[in-house]
Design an enzyme around this catalytic site. Structure first.
Site, PDB file in Angstrom:
ATOM      1  N   LYS A  40       4.022 -14.264  -7.117  1.00 44.48           N
ATOM      2  CA  LYS A  40       3.120 -14.087  -8.252  1.00 44.48           C
ATOM      3  C   LYS A  40       3.508 -14.957  -9.438  1.00 44.48           C
ATOM      4  O   LYS A  40       4.615 -15.487  -9.523  1.00 44.48           O
ATOM      5  CB  LYS A  40       3.035 -12.607  -8.634  1.00 44.48           C
ATOM      6  CG  LYS A  40       2.228 -11.818  -7.603  1.00 44.48           C
ATOM      7  CD  LYS A  40       1.919 -10.402  -8.035  1.00 44.48           C
ATOM      8  CE  LYS A  40       0.970  -9.739  -7.032  1.00 44.48           C
ATOM      9  NZ  LYS A  40       0.702  -8.317  -7.348  1.00 44.48           N
ATOM     10  N   ARG A  96       5.614  -5.699  -0.681  1.00 46.71           N
ATOM     11  CA  ARG A  96       4.485  -6.391  -0.033  1.00 46.71           C
ATOM     12  C   ARG A  96       4.687  -7.885  -0.225  1.00 46.71           C
ATOM     13  O   ARG A  96       4.711  -8.375  -1.356  1.00 46.71           O
ATOM     14  CB  ARG A  96       3.174  -5.920  -0.673  1.00 46.71           C
ATOM     15  CG  ARG A  96       1.912  -6.532  -0.091  1.00 46.71           C
ATOM     16  CD  ARG A  96       0.684  -5.949  -0.786  1.00 46.71           C
ATOM     17  NE  ARG A  96      -0.561  -6.470  -0.225  1.00 46.71           N
ATOM     18  CZ  ARG A  96      -1.139  -7.599  -0.613  1.00 46.71           C
ATOM     19  NH1 ARG A  96      -0.604  -8.336  -1.579  1.00 46.71           N
ATOM     20  NH2 ARG A  96      -2.261  -8.001  -0.041  1.00 46.71           N
TER      21      ARG A  96
END
Length: 271
Positions: free
Chosen positions: A214, A249
């Site tokens: 991210k 995740r």
């Protein structure tokens, strides 16, 4: 000490932020899932709609066409290896079809806010539910990243959504809380949440963290592209493991599994 599992990501999308278009159809998605199983994934999360900041929604029909064949194709090998299948969706209809195809987890990044039928649907399906903190769709989320105290406000809003899930009939032990890194949050907000994971593991539910590749990692690494953030993701996975997170995740699985194995071994010896 609880074990931290790795949830491998299968994005059957053309526009996901780091791997859009890499697995564009069911055959490719199933093949990638088999690879992630071989790398040690305990869960596979199949998504057909990008939720990156700025993303536009796809139609229900398109999302169904993307995810259901992949879940169907992975059902037998996942069952044989003890791997759980998860569907990453904000639509109750897609959740229902995915569970019928073999999914046992519904990963709803909206925490039931995008589709008013979602919580009742999951309760009736009797599967696990990832309830994530959310403040709007992809084109809205960045404008909603305003907090006086991000940790306290995200905790309270997430707790309220988890309670809504319980009120709808989802068993508390089936709820998995996710603070939603990157969703209506700046890089600084994401780091604050990670620095205070005990606030979220203290909610009474299992916790899922999705930090993989991210932008807050890219910001720290001076603009490193998304596909070159796996080592940083591994560091976050190790941090999550040390702080009692149920699962991480991730796009890349093997390094995450290795890091968690080492950290859990050391923690067991230290205790």
């Amino acid at each position: 000490m609880s074990h931290t599992s790795v949830m491998g990501i299968i994005n059957v999308t053309p526009d996901s932020f780091s791997d859009g278009g890499m697995w564009p159809d069911a055959h490719a998605g199933v093949g990638h899932g088999l690879e992630l199983i071989a790398q040690g994934a305990a869960i596979l999360d199949v998504g057909g709609e990008s939720t990156r900041p700025g993303a536009e929604r796809v139609s229900e029909a398109e999302e169904l066409a993307r995810v259901v064949p992949v879940i169907e194709g992975l059902r037998v090998p996942a069952t044989a290896t003890g791997v759980q299948l998860s569907v990453d969706t904000m639509r109750a209809s897609v959740a229902r079809a995915a569970v019928q195809a073999g999914a046992t987890i519904v990963n709803d990044v909206s925490g039931g806010l995008a589709d008013e039928a979602m919580l009742d649907t999951v309760a009736n399906l009797g599967v696990d539910y990832v309830c994530q903190h959310w403040r709007g769709f992809g084109q809205e989320m960045d404008a909603a990243a305003e907090y006086d105290d991000v940790v306290a406000e995200v905790r309270d809003e997430l707790q309220a959504r988890c309670q809504a899930a319980v009120d709808a009939g989802i068993a508390p032990e089936r709820i998995i809380a996710d603070p939603g890194l990157g969703f209506a949050k700046t890089a600084g907000h994401d780091w604050q949440i990670l620095a205070h994971l005990e606030v979220f593991t203290g909610l009474g539910h299992r916790v899922l963290i999705g930090a993989s590749r991210k932008r807050f990692l890219g910001n720290l690494l001076r603009g490193r592209p998304a596909t070159e953030r796996d080592a940083a993701t591994t560091a976050v996975s190790g941090w999550c493991c040390a702080h009692g997170v149920w699962a991480v995740r991730t796009h890349e699985v093997r390094s995450q599994v290795d890091a968690i194995t080492v950290i859990e071994h050391l923690l067991a010896l230290a205790n």
